[in-house]
Design a protein around this motif. Structure first.
Motif, mmCIF file in Angstrom:
data_model
loop_
_atom_site.group_PDB
_atom_site.id
_atom_site.type_symbol
_atom_site.label_atom_id
_atom_site.label_comp_id
_atom_site.label_asym_id
_atom_site.label_seq_id
_atom_site.Cartn_x
_atom_site.Cartn_y
_atom_site.Cartn_z
ATOM 1 N N ASP A 663 21.284 19.072 62.012
ATOM 2 C CA ASP A 663 22.605 18.559 61.657
ATOM 3 C C ASP A 663 23.435 19.570 60.877
ATOM 4 N N SER A 664 22.821 20.694 60.464
ATOM 5 C CA SER A 664 23.563 21.751 59.776
ATOM 6 C C SER A 664 24.076 22.747 60.811
ATOM 7 N N ILE A 665 25.402 22.915 60.876
ATOM 8 C CA ILE A 665 25.968 23.828 61.864
ATOM 9 C C ILE A 665 25.546 25.271 61.596
ATOM 10 N N THR A 666 25.334 25.615 60.304
ATOM 11 C CA THR A 666 24.917 26.979 59.962
ATOM 12 C C THR A 666 23.519 27.259 60.492
ATOM 13 N N THR A 667 22.585 26.336 60.179
ATOM 14 C CA THR A 667 21.214 26.525 60.645
ATOM 15 C C THR A 667 21.138 26.484 62.156
ATOM 16 N N ARG A 668 21.876 25.568 62.751
ATOM 17 C CA ARG A 668 21.872 25.423 64.209
ATOM 18 C C ARG A 668 22.350 26.707 64.877
ATOM 19 N N THR A 669 23.433 27.271 64.357
ATOM 20 C CA THR A 669 24.003 28.491 64.931
ATOM 21 C C THR A 669 23.071 29.677 64.726
ATOM 22 N N LEU A 670 22.442 29.745 63.539
ATOM 23 C CA LEU A 670 21.506 30.839 63.243
ATOM 24 C C LEU A 670 20.340 30.824 64.223
ATOM 25 N N GLU A 671 19.716 29.664 64.384
ATOM 26 C CA GLU A 671 18.560 29.570 65.276
ATOM 27 C C GLU A 671 18.961 29.835 66.727
ATOM 28 N N SER A 673 21.391 31.787 67.748
ATOM 29 C CA SER A 673 21.645 33.231 67.894
ATOM 30 C C SER A 673 20.339 34.002 67.990
ATOM 31 N N ILE A 674 19.382 33.635 67.140
ATOM 32 C CA ILE A 674 18.089 34.321 67.144
ATOM 33 C C ILE A 674 17.403 34.164 68.498
ATOM 34 N N LEU A 675 17.375 32.960 68.998
ATOM 35 C CA LEU A 675 16.658 32.678 70.242
ATOM 36 C C LEU A 675 17.361 33.278 71.457
ATOM 37 N N GLU A 676 18.695 33.229 71.482
ATOM 38 C CA GLU A 676 19.421 33.816 72.610
ATOM 39 C C GLU A 676 19.285 35.327 72.618
ATOM 40 N N ALA A 677 19.256 35.938 71.421
ATOM 41 C CA ALA A 677 19.075 37.389 71.354
ATOM 42 C C ALA A 677 17.710 37.800 71.883
ATOM 43 N N ALA A 678 16.744 36.875 71.820
ATOM 44 C CA ALA A 678 15.397 37.159 72.334
ATOM 45 C C ALA A 678 15.274 36.836 73.815
ATOM 46 N N GLY A 679 16.376 36.389 74.453
ATOM 47 C CA GLY A 679 16.360 36.171 75.889
ATOM 48 C C GLY A 679 16.145 34.742 76.330
ATOM 49 N N TYR A 680 16.180 33.790 75.394
ATOM 50 C CA TYR A 680 15.982 32.393 75.759
ATOM 51 C C TYR A 680 17.327 31.702 76.032
ATOM 52 N N GLU A 681 17.312 30.672 76.886
ATOM 53 C CA GLU A 681 18.474 29.810 77.082
ATOM 54 C C GLU A 681 18.391 28.695 76.048
ATOM 55 N N VAL A 682 19.471 28.459 75.304
ATOM 56 C CA VAL A 682 19.437 27.520 74.187
ATOM 57 C C VAL A 682 20.521 26.462 74.354
ATOM 58 N N THR A 763 12.985 35.486 60.896
ATOM 59 C CA THR A 763 13.275 35.592 62.328
ATOM 60 C C THR A 763 12.007 35.859 63.121
ATOM 61 N N ARG A 764 11.191 36.796 62.624
ATOM 62 C CA ARG A 764 9.989 37.154 63.353
ATOM 63 C C ARG A 764 9.011 35.993 63.426
ATOM 64 N N LEU A 765 8.918 35.221 62.326
ATOM 65 C CA LEU A 765 8.014 34.076 62.314
ATOM 66 C C LEU A 765 8.418 33.066 63.386
ATOM 67 N N LEU A 766 9.710 32.748 63.458
ATOM 68 C CA LEU A 766 10.182 31.789 64.452
ATOM 69 C C LEU A 766 9.903 32.298 65.866
ATOM 70 N N LEU A 767 10.212 33.562 66.114
ATOM 71 C CA LEU A 767 10.014 34.102 67.463
ATOM 72 C C LEU A 767 8.535 34.173 67.827
ATOM 73 N N ASP A 768 7.672 34.525 66.853
ATOM 74 C CA ASP A 768 6.236 34.564 67.128
ATOM 75 C C ASP A 768 5.721 33.193 67.543
ATOM 76 N N VAL A 769 6.149 32.166 66.814
ATOM 77 C CA VAL A 769 5.688 30.814 67.122
ATOM 78 C C VAL A 769 6.238 30.345 68.462
ATOM 79 N N VAL A 770 7.510 30.642 68.736
ATOM 80 C CA VAL A 770 8.103 30.248 70.015
ATOM 81 C C VAL A 770 7.372 30.907 71.173
#
Length: 774
Positions: A663-671, A673-682, A763-770
């Motif tokens: 529900d936080s636009i800041t957190t939503r946008t951050l996550e 951006s991180i995932l799209e930069a890694a090549g995922y469709e979000v 960022t790395r932690l999130l991407l590693d888990v994903v």
């Protein structure tokens, strides 16, 4: 007269070793007291840690490491009081004492690097003093007076300028300790007198490495001599053959003697005897050269063996400090652990000991985290609340066997199979063909985790694959034994020392290469019909396992020869952890001793190459880097093919689709951006209800959700997903600021796959888990 900078540096090195040893002595004493010793035994333990703090205080003052000395002085007062009261300190007080040990190490590093402290000194000293009830003066220890300690440091300066002497003990004393592991003994004394029998002098590791490098050069010379012996043998054989030809032709030449010129007659008269003499000399020289080379080889082997023996250190230098690690992890996980060491006096090569440090740490952490149950769970099944964790060391010939055993819940084969399938490590078809031991071995595959949920502390699938990979580098292995409900044992087989490297010599495109045999799984001779096509690539099947196939020349960017459809070809299977790749080479020449020389500047890092080695004739052979080859083979999908394999034209590669809910636009946008930069469709949604409605209409591969949201929170969303027949296998990662243990337990209960606390968010932690989830 002031001491020279060189002497001061030597003193500081000596103090660093002493501090390590004294801190370890204090740590061992504190953990022993916490374990429950009583009466006189406890008082003696307090006496030992008090004396160690006292020694640190005096020695630190002697080298002007005053911050270290100040901490030791306050600890000395605290330990003096505990010694007088002879009472077991609280866990909080032991925590503070252990924290102070870390601060002393940090203070010394800051002193050596001439930088500010990384902690608040005043706050630390105040916390120590707050536990000191009696402020009376602590009695001095007559055996270790203040002034001689400082004078003792000065004596080191004098002896540092004396010649280095090492004598062999006439009896069987305690083995010499490496400074970095054991520190200086509290009662050690230095003088300029020549060392007597059963005395030792500490030698810096870098000096030992210099001698070891010279021994390696001797081995290189021996390899060159082997080449000279081969050439001498060839010369002797050619002379013998020529002598035979002349002998067989002699009768015919003598028959034609009247028709020969004078020079020809002289040649005929002298050639036979001269060739015989040359042949005899060559044969004699070959035998002597072979004998000398054999002696040189024995000398080189003995010297290298002796140097390796000098590098032996007791395994306790690794296992004893692990007691602190075990205690910290156990307290963090609210578990009770009795850590025992058996056979710790056995010695092992320092290089092997350093190499096994990380694998052993992983195994101990996993034993506490995954194996041993909480006290309440142990009591419920009739076990004592205190869990047992032991490390047993045995010397078996030239091998060291290290066994890590716990009496925890053990490992259930069915659970491992189910987790591996859910984590997409193996398919259901592969599982059907595996026996129980094969399934247990899945825990060593990269990305596997037996945790039902991933947190920032554990369950991320990093550890046991590293154990097997690191042990392979040490030419060792690991075995797993388990009994559900009774416990688990990991058996580590290690070499006593790291012997001279062996290399598999291969030829690719008329170029010789060497591959360290420690990474070679096996060599094969195959035909084109042994190749199978797998997902637009080519592979071979070995022992029921599909192994990718690559041309070595393709990876090395060299021209490749075409392979005839009826032609046999050679394959080298190279392993890195669980990954194995088959490399097609032109020819396999065999195995030999090699001395790997690392690359020098500016070629300090060349892809696929770890260094060079010399042949007996002085030619340089590149030694390939197995780790680089595996990585390139698995990421740069360039196939080896008899018949070209082409991808379907116009094929579209499907991207992994992730639903982000916050529900936080800041957190939503951050996550996003991180995932799209890694090549995922979000795709994103602002609460659980919107996410649930979306999931009824559109497929996704993964859900990343917050917990605290309006309408429907993350727990409720996850629970609905897991209860849905069509979505039950969908991975859900919770990213939330709720860090309490009960919140993480709630996440486990509703079926979350991972739980990341925003305070620990990286960022790395999130991407590693994903990546692990998808």
């Amino acid at each position: 007269m002031p001491l020279s900078p060189q002497i001061i540096q030597q003193l500081l090195q000596m103090f660093t070793g002493e501090l390590d040893g004294q801190i370890q002595a204090i740590t061992d004493g504190l953990l022993r007291i916490e374990k429950g010793v009583e009466g006189h035994e406890r008082r003696m333990a307090f006496e030992a840690i008090f004396r160690s703090a006292h020694n640190i205080k005096g020695a630190g003052r002697g080298v002007e490491a005053l911050d270290v000395s100040h901490i030791a002085h306050h600890l000395e007062s605290l330990f003096g009081q505990l010694k007088r009261d002879n009472r077991t300190p609280s866990a909080e007080l032991i925590d503070l004492s252990l924290e102070s040990m870390d601060c002393m190490r940090e203070a010394l590093e800051a002193f050596k690097e001439k930088r500010a402290l990384g902690f608040n000194m005043d706050a630390l000293l105040q916390r120590i003093d707050s536990h000191i009830i009696t402020q009376s003066e602590v009695p001095e220890v007559p055996e270790v007076p203040e002034v001689p300690e400082v004078a003792e440091v000065a004596e080191v300066a004098e002896v540092a300028q004396q010649p280095l002497m090492i004598t062999e003990a006439t009896s069987t004393p305690e083995a010499p300790r490496d400074d970095a592991d054991e520190g200086l003994a509290a009662n050690n004394r230095y003088s300029t007198e020549p060392p007597r029998h059963n005395s030792f002098i500490r030698v810096a590791v870098d000096k030992l490495e210099t001698v070891a490098a010279a021994a390696e050069e001797l081995q290189v010379a021996k390899i060159e001599m082997d080449g000279h012996v081969e050439l001498m043998q060839q010369l002797s054989e050619q002379l013998n053959r020529l002598s035979g030809l002349c002998s067989s032709a002699a009768p015919s030449l003598h028959y034609q003697a009247n028709n020969l010129p004078v020079e020809g007659l002289r040649l005929l008269e002298n050639s036979s005897s001269t060739l015989s003499e040359l042949n005899a000399l060559a044969s004699q020289l070959f035998k002597k050269l072979r004998h000398s080379t054999h002696r040189l080889g024995m000398l080189s082997h003995t010297l290298q063996s002796d140097i390796r023996m000098l590098r032996l250190v007791p395994i306790t230098s690794l296992l004893n400090p692990m007691s602190r690690t075990v205690r910290d992890i156990a307290r963090e996980l609210d578990k009770q652990v009795d850590y025992q060491i058996l056979g710790g006096d056995i010695e092992i090569d320092r290089a092997v000991l350093d190499g096994v440090r990380d694998p052993l740490t992983h195994l101990l952490r996993n034993a506490i985290d995954h194996g041993l149950e909480r006290p309440s769970a142990r009591l419920a099944v009739g076990k004592p609340a205190l869990g047992n964790l032991s490390v047993t060391v045995q010397a078996i010939g030239s091998q060291i066997r290290m066994t890590v055993t716990d009496d925890g819940a053990g490992i259930e084969v069915a659970k491992i199979a189910d987790m591996a399938r859910k984590q997409k490590i193996v398919s259901a078809t592969e599982l059907a063909s595996m026996d129980d031991q094969d399934i247990l071995d899945l825990i060593f595959r990269p990305g596997f985790s037996s945790k039902g949920i991933i947190t920032s502390v554990s369950g991320r699938g990093v550890g046991l694959d590293v154990v097997r990979q690191n042990l392979r580098k040490l030419k060792g292995s690991v075995e797993l034994r388990t009994r559900p409900g009774k416990g688990t044992t990991f058996v580590l087989n290690l070499p006593l020392t790291l012997a001279t490297e062996h290399g598999l010599m291969i030829r690719a495109n008329d170029t010789l290469f060497a591959i360290p045999t420690s990474s070679v799984e096996r060599v094969l001779d195959l035909r084109p019909e042994d190749i199978v096509e797998v997902e637009a690539s080519q592979a071979i099947i070995v022992a029921g396992r599909t192994i990718p196939l690559r041309r070595l020349t393709d990876l090395l960017e060299m021209p490749s020869r075409e392979l005839a459809t009826s032609q046999h070809f050679s394959v080298v299977l190279i392993a890195k952890g669980w990954d194995i790749v088959g490399f097609v080479v032109d020819e396999i020449l065999g195995e030999r001793d090699i001395v790997i020389k690392p690359l020098q500047a500016p070629l300090v890092s060349v892809r696929h190459v770890t260094g060079g080695t010399l042949t007996g004739r002085g030619d340089i052979i590149m030694v390939l880097n197995p780790s680089d080859l595996i990585d390139s083979a698995l990421t740069r999908v360039k196939t080896f093919s008899v018949m070209p394999v082409k991808l379907n034209e116009g094929a579209v590669v499907k991207k992994t689709r992730i639903l982000v809910v916050d529900d936080s636009i800041t957190t939503r946008t951050l996550e996003k951006s991180i995932l799209e930069a890694a090549g995922y469709e979000v795709v994103t949604r602002v609460d659980g209800q919107q996410a649930w409605d979306f999931l009824q209409q559109e497929p996704v591969d993964l859900v990343v959700t917050d917990v605290e949201m309006p309408t429907m929170n993350g727990f409720e969303l996850t629970e609905k997903i897991k209860q849905s027949e069509s979505l039950a296998e969908l991975p859900v990662i919770m990213v939330t600021s709720l860090a309490k243990d009960e919140d993480q337990q709630r996440g486990i209960q509703v079926g979350a796959s991972a739980y990341i606390v925003k305070g620990d968010f990286e960022t790395r932690l999130l991407l590693d888990v994903v990546r692990q989830m998808v």
